[in-house]
Enzyme design. Structure first.
Site: not given
Length: 305
Positions: A52, A216, A220-221, A223
């Site tokens: 991250y 949560p 989509g991924f 999106e």
């Protein structure tokens, strides 16, 4: 905030975890304000990963919280390792080096929880076991888990790993709920019946592994966020209706929907907005009815056979 037991361990954790993936988007002042706002509402479980911000998010967190021995006692810190540029790596050498880097950036002597971030096709379970044993023996890691793994991938690890795997971090939201909806479509000839995860939801429940839903609010991924998005008018109308009845925000209801599931999940938030984080935490005090839970599921476009 309400707490729960993490997996089969004795570690008591808040039912909502604070994701730190976007801390590098904040100024130092805003990062301090955000971390303190989390602690003020009892959200002291912070989820990190060595990738991250290229590791910068962990440094920012340590600065923001004013890491010291007394401060560390008030925190539950989880981080993840195993992703490298162009590859995944669960080798003993990489796991050990990653943890040392995480501890240095967080300015702490130990992690409460270490997760293996994404499955490594070249994994050697004996190497993972050797790394976990060394980390446990040295006191650098107290509990272990995985992320984005199927039942068989976990079983493969468990052939060698002796420590309980207490958590599995998985993508799950109202609009990304195939691990739930697949269970309705047993032995049916439709797309919803396709087994994409090996029954990971039931597996984790059977083996006392806490599911930590990531993203949560995403559809989509990455999106976008489904709340107030024009792509989901029926879903948002339903969520807003339920939120109004409970006197809370739509953010609160989206998290409460996950908490209502009997798997006793621990959602991982991704917001850096203190007000939105407080809305997430309020979900711990909202109990959705069966009718509302299913109503939200169907409003997201899911169907029952």
């Amino acid at each position: 905030m309400k707490t729960m037991k993490l997996g089969s361990s004795d570690l008591q954790v808040p039912v909502v975890a604070v994701g730190c993936m976007r801390l590098d988007s904040l100024s130092r002042t805003d990062a301090e304000r955000f971390v303190q706002s989390a602690l003020d509402v009892g959200a002291n479980f912070f989820d990190h990963a060595d990738i991250y911000g290229g590791g910068e998010c962990e440094r920012i967190f340590a600065d923001a919280v004013g890491m010291s021995a007394s401060t560390r006692e008030k925190l539950i810190l989880q981080s993840k390792c195993g992703i490298r540029k162009g590859m995944f790596d669960f080798s003993k050498e990489h796991i050990l080096a990653s943890v040392d880097g995480i501890l240095e950036r967080l300015r702490t002597d130990y992690l409460d929880v270490l997760l293996l971030h994404r499955p490594d096709a070249l994994v050697e379970p004996d190497e993972v076991a050797a790394a976990f044993d060394e980390l446990e023996r040295s006191g650098k890691v107290r509990h272990f888990g995985v992320s984005n793994q199927t039942p068989m991938q976990i079983e493969l690890l468990k052939r060698s790993v002796r420590q309980p795997l207490v958590a599995n971090q998985l993508q799950l939201s109202i609009t990304n709920a195939t691990m739930i909806t697949r269970g309705f479509n047993v032995n049916m000839e439709n797309a919803e019946a396709v087994d994409r995860d090996g029954g990971i939801l039931d597996y984790c429940r059977l083996h006392d592994i806490t599911i930590q839903p990531w993203s949560p609010f995403q559809f989509g991924f990455f999106e976008g966020v489904f709340l107030d998005h024009p792509k989901f008018p029926e879903l948002n109308a339903k969520i807003d209706e339920v939120a109004a009845r409970h006197g809370v925000s739509n953010t609160t209801i989206a998290i409460a929907w996950l908490l209502r599931h009997p798997a006793h999940m621990q959602p991982v938030t991704g917001t850096t907005n203190p007000d939105r984080l407080r809305d997430c935490v309020r979900a711990a005090d909202v109990q959705l009815s069966r009718e509302d839970w299913y109503g939200i599921l169907l409003a997201a476009g899911n169907t029952l056979p």
